[in-house]
Design a protein around this motif. Structure first.
Motif, short mmCIF file in Angstrom:
data_model
loop_
_atom_site.label_atom_id
_atom_site.label_comp_id
_atom_site.label_asym_id
_atom_site.label_seq_id
_atom_site.Cartn_x
_atom_site.Cartn_y
_atom_site.Cartn_z
N GLU A 1 0.83 -1.20 0.00
CA GLU A 1 0.00 0.00 0.00
C GLU A 1 0.87 1.26 0.00
O GLU A 1 1.85 1.33 0.73
CB GLU A 1 -0.89 0.03 1.25
CG GLU A 1 -1.98 -1.02 1.29
CD GLU A 1 -3.13 -0.73 0.34
OE1 GLU A 1 -3.16 0.38 -0.24
OE2 GLU A 1 -3.98 -1.61 0.18
N ASP B 1 1.08 4.17 1.73
CA ASP B 1 0.38 4.58 2.96
C ASP B 1 1.20 5.51 3.83
O ASP B 1 0.93 5.67 5.02
CB ASP B 1 -0.05 3.36 3.77
CG ASP B 1 1.11 2.47 4.17
OD1 ASP B 1 2.27 2.81 3.83
OD2 ASP B 1 0.87 1.44 4.83
N SER C 1 -4.17 -6.48 2.01
CA SER C 1 -4.11 -5.39 1.05
C SER C 1 -4.63 -5.84 -0.31
O SER C 1 -4.32 -6.94 -0.78
CB SER C 1 -2.67 -4.89 0.90
OG SER C 1 -2.55 -4.03 -0.20
N GLU D 1 -1.38 -4.54 -2.89
CA GLU D 1 -0.15 -5.31 -3.04
C GLU D 1 -0.28 -6.26 -4.22
O GLU D 1 -1.21 -7.05 -4.31
CB GLU D 1 0.15 -6.11 -1.76
CG GLU D 1 1.47 -6.84 -1.81
CD GLU D 1 1.86 -7.45 -0.48
OE1 GLU D 1 2.92 -8.09 -0.43
OE2 GLU D 1 1.10 -7.28 0.50
N THR E 1 -9.62 2.30 -0.82
CA THR E 1 -9.48 1.90 0.57
C THR E 1 -10.54 2.63 1.38
O THR E 1 -11.32 3.43 0.84
CB THR E 1 -8.08 2.23 1.14
OG1 THR E 1 -7.85 3.63 1.02
CG2 THR E 1 -7.00 1.47 0.39
N SER F 1 -8.59 -2.22 3.72
CA SER F 1 -8.96 -2.74 2.40
C SER F 1 -10.45 -2.99 2.26
O SER F 1 -10.96 -3.11 1.15
CB SER F 1 -8.18 -4.03 2.11
OG SER F 1 -8.50 -5.03 3.06
#
Length: 348
Positions: free
Chosen positions: A66, A68, A159, A162, A217, A236
């Motif tokens: 991710e 993030d 995730s 990914e 997300t 997710s």
């Protein structure tokens, strides 16, 4: 497109395909209805992550996780650790390990946004996080978004980003195609952004003219009178965000032992028993509902919202950090030293 004779370049091609299966038709209808109800967008800012391009994957890149983090250096540190562990656990010979460790050494000393190691290109990539808004409300999860119903805090939240293949020319549905066309000219224009940020954003429209949407997300936000405050990180699934809200409401600081000369806790760390009881009851009622997306506790409103990430794409792939993307710190050694035989040296 007229500047490119014959086939359009990969990073400028948006391939819209109609799918006739029932699931795709329902998803398209849901997306179209949501875009009409929440027609505007609110940009939160950039996120950074890691992508790789292996031999044979060109021109496509693949996300390693991710995006993030709000700082490029944090993503570089993640790449540093990723390559170090590959050298430790996966390298098949000394030459491969040496190649990986050479990339680690660069990441320890230079704020680089791309390295090559063992035949793979690794890149720090940038995406803008945004939410859709309509009538003063951020978009909640859609009925067709992948979801589940567990309230167990130990439930995995894997995730969906990914392994995501960044393929600008991959076939997409009609609504996503229209969305991407609408995002092509997205840039930072508000006065709240510094001049260099606005200039870099405008420049990216030319250097990276394509856009790709990453999987959505979900976050919990607290709605204020004129703004929103992020309460949780990215999840997710909507249910992952709901579980995080319950944890936010019910988690207490661990009790500390009563020791002599122990300093008194600051006010913000002290537990208000009355407020804690109210939060516990609210969380219990919240979990009694199936897939709730809003909660009001003592006048504070929490919403589960759908968050999207758009990544700009140029002739050489996804956009790297911009000059105006700032870091709070620089590169450093993250892991112990290792030689090409895999021997790790701990300590000085």
């Amino acid at each position: 497109m007229d500047d490119h004779a014959g086939k359009s370049p990969h990073h400028l091609t948006i391939n819209v395909t109609r799918r006739d299966d029932p699931v795709s038709e329902v998803t398209e209808a849901d997306a179209f209805a949501s875009v009409r109800k929440y027609p505007n967008i609110v940009v939160r800012g950039p996120l950074f992550g890691i992508a790789e391009q292996r031999r044979g994957d060109r021109p496509r890149w693949r996300m390693l996780g991710e995006p993030d983090t709000g700082f490029p250096q944090m993503a570089r540190d993640e790449l540093n650790s990723h390559l170090w562990f590959k050298a430790k656990d996966e390298a098949e010979d000394r030459a491969e390990r040496r190649s990986l460790l050479d990339a680690v050494a660069r990441l320890e000393t230079e704020p680089v946004n791309e390295v090559r190691a063992a035949g793979v290109r690794y890149r720090i990539v940038r995406a803008d996080e945004f939410a859709r808004i309509g009538d003063g409300r951020l978009e909640p999860p859609r009925a067709t978004d992948p979801d589940e119903d567990s309230w167990d805090p130990a439930t995995p939240d894997p995730s969906r980003t990914e392994g995501f293949v960044i393929d600008h020319a991959a076939a997409v549905g009609l609504t996503e195609g229209i969305d991407r066309v609408g995002l092509l000219q997205l840039s930072y224009t508000a006065d709240r952004f510094p001049a260099d940020v606005r200039a870099d954003s405008q420049r990216a429209l030319t250097t990276h003219p394509g856009v790709v949407l990453l999987p959505p997300t979900f976050r919990v936000v607290e709605r204020k009178e004129l703004s929103w405050t992020m309460v949780t990180g990215q999840h997710s699934t909507p249910q992952g965000a709901r579980r995080a809200l319950v944890q936010h409401l019910t988690m207490r600081m661990p009790e500390l032992p009563d020791l002599p000369d122990m300093p008194e806790l600051p006010e913000w760390m002290k537990v208000d028993e009355k407020e804690a009881a109210v939060n516990e009851r609210a969380a219990k009622k919240f979990t009694a509902r199936r897939r709730p997306n809003e909660l009001i506790v003592r006048g504070r409103r929490y919403d589960v919202v759908r968050v999207e990430r758009v990544m700009r794409i140029g002739p050489d792939g996804p956009e790297k950090p911009r000059p105006s993307d700032v870091d709070e710190y620089g590169p450093s050694q993250i892991r112990p030293s290792m030689d090409e035989d895999g021997n790790v040296t701990y300590g000085s």
